[in-house]
Write an enzyme that holds these catalytic residues in place. Sequence first.
Site, PDB file in Angstrom:
ATOM      1  CG  ASP A 133     114.593  67.849  -1.934  1.00  0.00           C
ATOM      2  OD1 ASP A 133     114.129  68.993  -1.760  1.00  0.00           O
ATOM      3  OD2 ASP A 133     115.704  67.499  -1.521  1.00  0.00           O
ATOM      4  CE1 TYR A 170     119.039  70.326  11.589  1.00  0.00           C
ATOM      5  CE2 TYR A 170     120.726  70.133  13.298  1.00  0.00           C
ATOM      6  CZ  TYR A 170     120.256  69.825  12.035  1.00  0.00           C
ATOM      7  OH  TYR A 170     121.002  69.017  11.223  1.00  0.00           O
ATOM      8  CB  VAL A 216     131.560  78.048   8.908  1.00  0.00           C
ATOM      9  CG1 VAL A 216     132.165  76.699   9.199  1.00  0.00           C
ATOM     10  CG2 VAL A 216     132.612  79.131   9.039  1.00  0.00           C
ATOM     11  CB  ILE A 231     135.055  84.837  12.954  1.00  0.00           C
ATOM     12  CG1 ILE A 231     136.062  84.359  11.896  1.00  0.00           C
ATOM     13  CG2 ILE A 231     134.927  83.857  14.111  1.00  0.00           C
ATOM     14  CD1 ILE A 231     137.452  84.054  12.426  1.00  0.00           C
ATOM     15  NE  ARG A 248     130.774  74.373  15.178  1.00  0.00           N
ATOM     16  CZ  ARG A 248     130.652  74.715  16.465  1.00  0.00           C
ATOM     17  NH1 ARG A 248     131.368  74.124  17.381  1.00  0.00           N
ATOM     18  NH2 ARG A 248     129.797  75.645  16.824  1.00  0.00           N
ATOM     19  NE  ARG A 256     126.158  81.200  12.028  1.00  0.00           N
ATOM     20  CZ  ARG A 256     125.951  80.463  10.952  1.00  0.00           C
ATOM     21  NH1 ARG A 256     125.353  79.296  11.046  1.00  0.00           N
ATOM     22  NH2 ARG A 256     126.330  80.878   9.767  1.00  0.00           N
TER      23      ARG A 256
HETATM   24  N1  LIG Z   1     125.309  69.564   6.620  1.00  0.00           N
HETATM   25  C1  LIG Z   1     125.629  69.235   7.864  1.00  0.00           C
HETATM   26  O1  LIG Z   1     126.686  69.645   8.388  1.00  0.00           O
HETATM   27  C2  LIG Z   1     124.734  68.356   8.687  1.00  0.00           C
HETATM   28  C3  LIG Z   1     125.109  68.053  10.009  1.00  0.00           C
HETATM   29  C4  LIG Z   1     124.278  67.233  10.773  1.00  0.00           C
HETATM   30  C5  LIG Z   1     123.125  66.695  10.224  1.00  0.00           C
HETATM   31  N2  LIG Z   1     122.784  67.016   8.941  1.00  0.00           N
HETATM   32  C6  LIG Z   1     121.535  66.452   8.415  1.00  0.00           C
HETATM   33  O2  LIG Z   1     121.782  65.878   7.140  1.00  0.00           O
HETATM   34  C7  LIG Z   1     120.608  65.979   6.329  1.00  0.00           C
HETATM   35  C8  LIG Z   1     120.951  66.630   5.006  1.00  0.00           C
HETATM   36  O3  LIG Z   1     121.453  67.941   5.268  1.00  0.00           O
HETATM   37  P1  LIG Z   1     122.130  68.855   4.150  1.00  0.00           P
HETATM   38  O4  LIG Z   1     123.279  69.520   4.776  1.00  0.00           O
HETATM   39  O5  LIG Z   1     122.305  68.086   2.904  1.00  0.00           O
HETATM   40  O6  LIG Z   1     121.023  69.986   3.970  1.00  0.00           O
HETATM   41  P2  LIG Z   1     120.188  70.433   2.680  1.00  0.00           P
HETATM   42  O7  LIG Z   1     119.335  71.573   3.113  1.00  0.00           O
HETATM   43  O8  LIG Z   1     121.091  70.641   1.530  1.00  0.00           O
HETATM   44  O9  LIG Z   1     119.304  69.142   2.404  1.00  0.00           O
HETATM   45  C9  LIG Z   1     118.038  68.936   2.973  1.00  0.00           C
HETATM   46  C10 LIG Z   1     117.082  68.653   1.842  1.00  0.00           C
HETATM   47  O10 LIG Z   1     115.804  68.404   2.395  1.00  0.00           O
HETATM   48  C11 LIG Z   1     114.834  69.054   1.566  1.00  0.00           C
HETATM   49  N3  LIG Z   1     113.639  69.279   2.374  1.00  0.00           N
HETATM   50  C12 LIG Z   1     113.442  70.195   3.352  1.00  0.00           C
HETATM   51  N4  LIG Z   1     112.205  70.105   3.837  1.00  0.00           N
HETATM   52  C13 LIG Z   1     111.601  69.100   3.169  1.00  0.00           C
HETATM   53  C14 LIG Z   1     110.313  68.524   3.214  1.00  0.00           C
HETATM   54  N5  LIG Z   1     109.356  68.988   4.047  1.00  0.00           N
HETATM   55  N6  LIG Z   1     110.044  67.479   2.391  1.00  0.00           N
HETATM   56  C15 LIG Z   1     110.966  67.013   1.523  1.00  0.00           C
HETATM   57  N7  LIG Z   1     112.194  67.548   1.414  1.00  0.00           N
HETATM   58  C16 LIG Z   1     112.514  68.564   2.237  1.00  0.00           C
HETATM   59  C17 LIG Z   1     115.519  70.334   1.093  1.00  0.00           C
HETATM   60  O11 LIG Z   1     114.949  70.874  -0.082  1.00  0.00           O
HETATM   61  C18 LIG Z   1     116.937  69.832   0.871  1.00  0.00           C
HETATM   62  O12 LIG Z   1     117.110  69.376  -0.453  1.00  0.00           O
HETATM   63  C19 LIG Z   1     119.605  66.777   7.160  1.00  0.00           C
HETATM   64  O13 LIG Z   1     118.744  65.877   7.814  1.00  0.00           O
HETATM   65  C20 LIG Z   1     120.477  67.497   8.169  1.00  0.00           C
HETATM   66  O14 LIG Z   1     119.768  67.827   9.346  1.00  0.00           O
HETATM   67  C21 LIG Z   1     123.555  67.830   8.158  1.00  0.00           C
END
Ligand SMILES: NC(=O)c1ccc[n+]([C@@H]2O[C@H](COP(=O)([O-])OP(=O)(O)OC[C@H]3O[C@@H](n4cnc5c(N)ncnc54)[C@H](O)[C@@H]3O)[C@@H](O)[C@H]2O)c1
Length: 333
Positions: free
Chosen positions: A50, A163, A208, A224, A232, A291
């Site tokens: 990370d 994204y 949110v 909001i 959602r 947004r």
């Molecule tokens: N939270 C949601 O609702 C949601 C929905 C759909 C998909 N996702 C996907 O789930 C995964 C986790 O999301 P999350 O909500 O825990 O977000 P988060 O931001 O808490 O976790 C992402 C992690 O990736 C790390 N990171 C970012 N860039 C990096 C890099 N270049 N190298 C190594 N580490 C890196 C960040 O430090 C962070 O710890 C992501 O791929 C996200 O796109 C999340």
Amino acid sequence: MTLKHDDIPNQEYSNQFQGMRVLVTGGAGFIGSHVTEHLVSSGADVLVLDDMSKGSVENLSSIRDRIRLHEGSVIDRGLVSNLLKEHEPEIVFHLAARNLVLSIENPQLDVEVSIIGLLNLIEEIRKSEHTKVFVHSSSGSVYGEPLEFPQTETHIRSPTSPYGIAKMAAEEYLRVWNDLYNLQYISLRYYNVYGPRQSSEEDTGGGVIPIFANRLLSGLPLIIDGSGKQERCFTYVTDVVRSNLLAAVNKDCWCDNYNIATTERTNIITLAKLMMETAEVETPVEFGPARLGEVMKFYPSVDLAVRKMGYSPRVTLRDGLPIYFEWLRSNGF
Ligand SMILES: NC(=O)c1ccc[n+]([C@@H]2O[C@H](COP(=O)([O-])OP(=O)(O)OC[C@H]3O[C@@H](n4cnc5c(N)ncnc54)[C@H](O)[C@@H]3O)[C@@H](O)[C@H]2O)c1
């Protein structure tokens, strides 16, 4: 229903992770830290990669001495190569990513993390004989605004944000790497995940639920974005963790994309009311501009994941919100 935030029955995959070497990218983030905790409690030997842009060591405090944590980026090909050679993971859980808001602010960096980072991993995995499956965190954002309800995995993908574009491209790389090199993968399309440790930063893409929770507990109005009629599927984090672990051990479901969500749909106005009721706090509700790149309505079908992975969403919003508020309060919010 009494549920601890980490209550996740693991009979479905008990012992299958015992002694198994795994790599979790983004493992110090919100979802990644929960995945890591559950892998550790299932006996896995976990390496977390990370870059700490959003993640933190505190997120892993309960298991810090039982994992290897490497601070670095998936963009760094040399680092990815070295870590894969040293750790020889049998499974890679890929969660590292930037969020939707950050992808609009800096689409180049989003591509670097979500596409170059993914390529670095799958190119190095291709050279290794150890990794059996690559479990990818995708998103409901690949679809864009739905045209059919409920939305199955074959629904046209037409993302409305950088994204979503990068997540869609990542899915395509995995499909083609399977065709070309027999890479075994699975892509899990999550929807609005919430739970302990989720970021509440308002201007850098926090969810949110944590944003509303922080505002409620600080006596601030809830703002909001847009009409509040956006629908959602708020999915509790342990349901997403379970999907990752089930996906990894269930070969029959590999090499496909799956919606991972709750089956309840909630609009933002209803969410605001439910959160006030759960927290037993009343605060004014205000409306701000919509947004950029936001989808109005999510309505996924999870039938494929239920049928092929044995996935089922278990935690309703009414059950998950009290657990989340309990966690916030016990952590001094
Ligand atoms: N939270 C949601 O609702 C949601 C929905 C759909 C998909 N996702 C996907 O789930 C995964 C986790 O999301 P999350 O909500 O825990 O977000 P988060 O931001 O808490 O976790 C992402 C992690 O990736 C790390 N990171 C970012 N860039 C990096 C890099 N270049 N190298 C190594 N580490 C890196 C960040 O430090 C962070 O710890 C992501 O791929 C996200 O796109 C999340």
